[in-house]
Scaffold this active site. Structure first.
Site, PDB file in Angstrom:
ATOM      1  N   LEU A 284      58.798  44.588  50.095  1.00 56.83           N
ATOM      2  CA  LEU A 284      57.382  44.285  49.820  1.00 56.83           C
ATOM      3  C   LEU A 284      57.066  42.991  50.559  1.00 56.83           C
ATOM      4  CD1 LEU A 284      56.229  45.010  46.145  1.00 56.83           C
ATOM      5  CD2 LEU A 284      55.375  45.951  48.295  1.00 56.83           C
ATOM      6  N   HIS A 285      56.692  43.116  51.809  1.00 53.98           N
ATOM      7  CA  HIS A 285      56.576  41.956  52.700  1.00 53.98           C
ATOM      8  C   HIS A 285      55.511  40.941  52.230  1.00 53.98           C
ATOM      9  CE1 HIS A 285      58.866  44.273  55.711  1.00 53.98           C
ATOM     10  NE2 HIS A 285      58.020  45.258  55.534  1.00 53.98           N
TER      11      HIS A 285
END
Ligand code: RIB
Ligand code: CA
Length: 314
Positions: free
Chosen positions: A243-244
């Site tokens: 989940l950048h």
């Protein structure tokens, strides 16, 4: 006396992970989101400008001004990532078309006007996509630089190598000339690279924790994550996907979750195989002045605890 909320502008190309980052920011009273500027990246501008408003309405915040920005990189044709994010950029759950309008002025004009009206060091910029809007604003109005407290951006990679080419991470690769302007600007930079985000992987329990919130927002985040992770799990053979972009907002809320090193980071703009690479002088061998806090690690459990708690507030 609670400290004043930190003024931020989110520059974004939603994208499921961008969407979760926007929700995290809107759920956090420590932050005052002055506006959301959209840029072409994961999907074309018309969709990123639409998706940002879909997310604001999902959060119950149609009051947040959303601006459309640059529809292509400064000097190159646009590269998009529908293979990761799906045709709409927010595949994974169907949400209604937005009712809230786009703001009339261009995102770059909003950035320049807003920063000019603020005192020195008043605003933090949070770019979550290609740096085209930010670089265009800095090129058009260099006087805004002192108004920016710091730029905390998701982009780049060093020990983790690239995700769109063997050497480059997507946000930097799409517009390396823009990234070069930002990294040479002298503005305080905090870089959240793949070296960090690939340690913030979704897992089944983490995704189910969103779903069991039992709210429309929790349901959306779980749906987006289910969709978003299929590509990375197939590519990396991992048990989840990074989940950048929420890592950028989590850094603002709890920097102690992250570690990194203040080093020189330059952007390759001419390499036959390395264009878009963030050349991080991790061992300080270049003699070049450090220009960025390049993060290298995150306490993943703490990150997901923070994220789930805040998403649960919407
Ligand atoms: O490489 C990951 C980055 O590219 C993230 O910001 C994702 O949303 C895409 O924009
Ligand atoms: Ca993004």
């Amino acid at each position: 006396m609670a400290p004043h909320p930190r003024k931020i502008i989110i520059d974004t190309d939603p994208g499921q992970d961008d969407a979760v980052a926007i929700l995290l920011a809107l759920a956090s009273p420590e932050l005052d989101v002055l506006g959301i500027t959209t840029v072409a990246g994961n999907v074309p501008l018309a969709l990123t400008a639409r998706n940002a408003r879909v997310v604001c309405e999902l959060a119950g915040r149609p009051d947040v001004p959303v601006f459309a920005g640059c529809d292509a990189p400064m000097q190159r044709p646009l590269v998009t990532a529908e293979h990761v994010h799906g045709k709409t950029g927010l595949d994974g759950i169907d949400l209604p078309a937005p009712k809230m309008p786009l703001q009339d002025i261009h995102a770059v004009e909003f950035l320049v006007e807003t920063l000019r009206a603020e005192p020195a060091g008043a605003v933090t910029l949070c770019p979550l996509g290609p740096l085209t809007n930010i670089a265009t604003a800095l090129a058009r109005a260099p006087d805004i630089a002192p108004k920016i407290a710091e730029i905390v951006l998701m982009g780049g990679a060093y020990f983790e190598v690239g995700n769109i080419t063997p050497a480059a991470e997507f946000n930097i690769f799409v517009d390396p000339e823009a990234a070069d302007i930002v990294f040479r600007s002298g503005i305080n930079l905090v870089v959240v690279p793949l070296d960090v985000t690939h340690k913030a992987l979704t897992t089944r329990p983490r995704v189910e924790a969103f779903r069991t919130l039992g709210t429309p927002v929790g349901h959306a985040v779980a749906g987006w994550t289910d969709f978003f992770e299929r590509f990375d799990m197939a590519k990396y053979g991992s048990q989840g996907a990074p989940l950048h972009d929420p890592c950028v907002i989590a850094y603002l809320l709890d920097p102690g979750l992250f570690t990194g090193r203040h080093v020189n980071v330059m952007i390759e703009t001419r390499g036959a195989f390395t264009t878009g690479m963030t050349v991080a002088d991790w061992w300080r061998v270049s003699g070049r002045e450090p220009n960025a806090m390049f993060l290298g690690d995150v306490e993943a459990e703490g990150f997901y605890r923070l994220l789930t708690d805040r998403i649960g507030r919407l």
